[in-house]
Design a protein around this motif. Structure first.
Motif, short mmCIF file in Angstrom:
data_model
loop_
_atom_site.label_atom_id
_atom_site.label_comp_id
_atom_site.label_asym_id
_atom_site.label_seq_id
_atom_site.Cartn_x
_atom_site.Cartn_y
_atom_site.Cartn_z
N GLY A 1 -4.36 8.36 4.82
CA GLY A 1 -4.81 7.14 5.45
C GLY A 1 -4.57 5.92 4.59
N ASN A 2 -5.06 4.78 5.07
CA ASN A 2 -4.78 3.50 4.43
C ASN A 2 -5.84 3.10 3.41
N GLU A 3 -6.83 3.94 3.19
CA GLU A 3 -7.88 3.63 2.22
C GLU A 3 -7.27 3.51 0.83
N PRO A 4 -7.47 2.37 0.13
CA PRO A 4 -6.87 2.23 -1.20
C PRO A 4 -7.50 3.19 -2.21
N GLY A 5 -6.68 3.71 -3.10
CA GLY A 5 -7.21 4.49 -4.21
C GLY A 5 -7.20 5.99 -4.01
N THR B 1 0.84 -1.19 0.00
CA THR B 1 0.00 0.00 0.00
C THR B 1 0.88 1.25 0.00
N VAL B 2 0.60 2.16 -0.92
CA VAL B 2 1.32 3.43 -0.99
C VAL B 2 0.30 4.56 -0.92
N SER B 3 0.46 5.43 0.05
CA SER B 3 -0.44 6.58 0.18
C SER B 3 0.40 7.84 0.32
N MET B 4 -0.26 8.99 0.14
CA MET B 4 0.47 10.26 0.11
C MET B 4 -0.21 11.28 1.01
N THR C 1 -11.03 -2.62 -6.20
CA THR C 1 -10.32 -2.49 -4.92
C THR C 1 -9.66 -1.13 -4.73
N GLY C 2 -9.41 -0.38 -5.81
CA GLY C 2 -8.69 0.88 -5.72
C GLY C 2 -7.18 0.71 -5.67
N ASN C 3 -6.72 -0.55 -5.50
CA ASN C 3 -5.30 -0.80 -5.36
C ASN C 3 -4.57 -0.80 -6.70
#
Length: 716
Positions: A105-109, A98-101, A125-127
């Motif tokens: 948070g950890n929500e995908p997409g 999982t990569v977020s900016m 999934t948004g991933n």
């Protein structure tokens, strides 16, 4: 794909490499890279611009950066970029990282990922599947922080990550790469590129096998007689053809194949145990043409993925095995034109369209529900039109950018049917869900001002949005380590962000960057505990319940100590807090004032890089990640950690190179997930606040520890 077919494909590539290598040998002279060089960015404006002339906060990760970091997958290299949070819980054998900016948070997409400007987030999934990108094929990665929906549409709330792949070369070039290392891992790679007649070509193939490791701590109550290793088998093929169509145009035809199988650390009765398999194929057509003073660009893509999950469980003495089979389709196109306006202006406009579709089923094979199925289906369509105007300031003192985009999105043909009766069907006939549609307008404005020859100031403001993913709308079941109930009336979430940045060059060898940002998010999706007594685990539901304030500061220092030695230090301070929580019922918890889960408040990286004239190269990197909360109500916490990585490589005998790469140099125990916590000297299972008697359903995620790799590479 069967092992035999993989071997046949690899054999064909070997033959092609051998034939290409016979054309001639090209030994590159050793070069010491320039510390300061002009780089070109396309993601920030959708047109080629020098990196020093973009208004957005941007980082370029080069192929040399990826290699120096020792990253086996490119998301590992992104750990060193300010503002990014990366969770690769099981190292090389991680199924999905999982990569977020910027504290989203950890929500995908909420971060848009693209390959050569083509969106790659999955509609259901948004991933994005980071494993399917071979670092050998990457020329650079452009990271644009801040909301960029005004250019790229949905998902770009925290920013955009654009993976730019390599082009064919004029002269034949062949590279063979062999690697062995810890966790009984071996990998072989082949790269061939060049030009034959009027046809440019590039082909890469990679075959990875890892015996993996057991991530369950020895003293954990989760260790059972069924515990096994997590391992990985992976095959990646990338090909590009680029025919010569004249000096004013370029055409690329791309094909990629990703075949991946990973066991998940448990085997009860089935000989194969728990495992997942991905078979992903992508076709791209990319066409650029100059017509008069206008630049036209067309991109078409089709992504087809077959996903398989073999699952078995033993619950209260009752054994069940079922197979999850999912067909995913992502296809679309991007068309744009760019035209100069006067001597300093440029107008860029166009439209994008994309279609995402999922057709999945859980097929029960053994147990009380044998012969029954759980079906989930859905479609998503998004069309967007955008326009952007850029203009240079008088006297080359900078530039400003204004633009906006309107997106239309609709979801249709949603269906969920659980023949076992465990979870409720969709409310319409035959388990269907009602169709829905949304629209969103995303404006932006940016300013770059050259305050002096050494100092630049950047100001940006913009809005971004993301429609709900198909899994949240239509599928009930296990997702992100919890049981979820579908909710089809979700609305898009959105965010406004303002940022101000300063870049200063006190000397030719030193660069200082500092950027502050404030984001206000509305209708944020968040996991709400709706039934703590649901058996076998508490039941959650995604809802538009939160208004979130995100404030942060990103700092970056680069310095070249000498011609051969340089270093860097960067940090991210971020605070993501729910400022208003919309309770839909009295039983809903009030999360006002809580931090977003999986969002550390403090991160830092430090590195020292050496590139000597004798052929030696190396990098020592330290990575720190602060404490972070592991659930919505902030009652569980993931401990902070600090680790060191080391790489050293040397060219020998001209075209040969040998390398040693060490991840987690001092073999530190830490976790990136929420399953275990260190109490004294023992790792113990966390419990879900909704069900204190049971461990969390998330992945068992003790880091693999020190991992050493030995690499030999030969270039022809």
């Amino acid at each position: 794909m069967h092992t035999l077919f993989r071997s046949m494909v690899l054999a064909v590539v070997v033959i092609a490499v051998a034939l290409t290598g016979a054309m001639g040998e090209n030994e590159d002279e050793e070069e010491t890279p320039e510390f300061e060089e002009q780089k070109i960015v396309v993601t920030a404006t959708r047109t080629p611009v020098e990196a020093g002339e973009v208004t957005a906060s941007t980082t370029i990760v080069t192929q040399d950066d990826i290699e120096a970091s020792g990253a086996k997958k490119i998301d590992d290299a992104l750990r060193l970029v300010p503002g990014l949070d990366v969770r690769r819980s099981f190292g090389a054998v991680t199924m999905t990282s999982t990569v977020s900016m910027r504290g989203m948070g950890n929500e995908p997409g909420r971060t848009l990922v693209m390959i050569d400007g083509i969106p790659a987030n999955k509609a259901d999934t948004g991933n994005f599947q980071w494993n399917r990108i071979d670092p050998e094929v990457v020329e650079r990665i452009e990271v644009v922080r801040g909301p960029t929906s005004a250019l790229w549409g949905s998902h770009a709330m925290g920013g955009v990550i654009n993976i730019i792949t390599t082009d064919p070369t004029d002269e034949p070039e062949v590279t063979v790469h062999a690697e062995i290392g810890s966790l009984d891992t071996n990998e072989t790679k082949l790269l061939a590129r060049g030009t034959a007649g009027s046809m440019g070509y590039r082909i890469t193939a990679s075959l990875l096998n890892s015996g993996g490791y057991d991530p369950v701590p020895m003293n954990s109550e989760e260790r059972t007689e069924f515990t096994t290793k997590r391992d990985a088998e992976e095959f990646i093929l990338n090909a590009r053809l680029s025919p010569d169509i004249g000096k004013k145009g370029r055409l690329w035809l791309d094909y990629s194949l990703f075949d991946d199988k990973r066991h998940e650390g448990e085997r009860i009765q089935d000989p194969c145990g728990l495992f997942r398999q991905f078979d992903t194929q992508q076709f791209n057509l990319l066409y650029d043409q100059k017509v008069g003073s206008a630049d036209l660009s067309l991109k078409l893509y089709d992504i087809e993925e077959d996903y398989f999950w073999n699952r078995e469980r033993l619950r209260r003495g009752s054994y069940t095995r079922y197979e999850v089979e999912v067909e995913r389709t992502e296809r679309g196109g991007l068309l744009q034109g760019s035209h100069k306006v006067g001597s300093r202006g440029r107008l860029t406009a166009g439209f994008d369209f994309k279609h995402g579709e999922v057709d999945g089923a859980d097929n029960y094979k053994e147990g009380a529900d044998a012969g029954l199925r759980v079906i989930n289906q859905g479609k998503q369509h998004i069309v967007g039109a955008f326009a952007q105007y850029e203009r240079g300031l008088a006297g080359d003192r900078g530039r400003f950018v204004v633009g906006g985009r309107f997106d239309w999105a609709d979801i249709s043909d949603g269906r969920f049917v659980d023949e076992t009766g465990f979870l409720p069907n969709g409310p319409l006939e035959d388990g269907g869900w009602p169709d829905a549609d949304w629209n969103s307008f995303s404006p932006k404005a940016g300013l770059l001002y050259h305050a002096s020859d050494k100092t630049d100031v950047r100001l940006n403001v913009g809005r971004a949005f993301r429609p709900p993913i198909l899994d949240d709308l239509f599928r009930s079941g296990i997702f992100r380590g919890r049981y979820y109930r579908a909710k089809a009336d979700l609305e898009p979430e959105s965010v406004w962000t303002f940022e101000a940045g300063l870049e200063h060059h006190p000397s030719p060898d030193t660069t200082l960057r500092l950027t502050g940002y404030v984001s206000d998010a509305d209708d944020f999706f968040y996991a709400i505990l709706v039934d703590p007594d649901f058996d076998p685990r508490p039941l959650y539901e995604q809802r538009n319940v939160a208004e979130v304030k995100i404030t942060g500061l990103e700092g970056d220092v680069e310095h070249q100590f000498s011609r051969t030695c340089g270093g860097f230090l960067n940090f991210t301070l971020n605070k993501s807090v729910i400022t208003r929580f919309k309770r839909l019922s009295e039983s809903d918890p009030d999360l006002t004032g809580k931090d977003l889960e999986f969002t550390p408040r403090w991160k830092a990286n430090v590195g020292l890089r050496y590139h000597g004239d004798s052929g030696w190269r190396g990098q020592l990197t330290g990575r720190f990640v602060d404490d972070q909360f592991a659930n919505p109500d902030n009652t569980a916490r993931i401990d902070k950690y600090f680790v060191w990585d080391l790489t050293a490589r040397r060219k020998v005998a001209g075209a040969w190179e040998v390398a040693v790469e060490v991840r987690n140099l001092f073999d530190k125990d830490f976790v990136e997930d929420d399953y275990f916590e260190l109490v004294g000297d023992e790792w113990t299972s966390r419990t879900d606040p909704g069900d204190p008697t049971s461990p969390l359903l998330g992945d068992v995620a003790l880091d693999p520890g020190r991992v050493i790799s030995f690499v030999v590479r030969r270039r022809f």
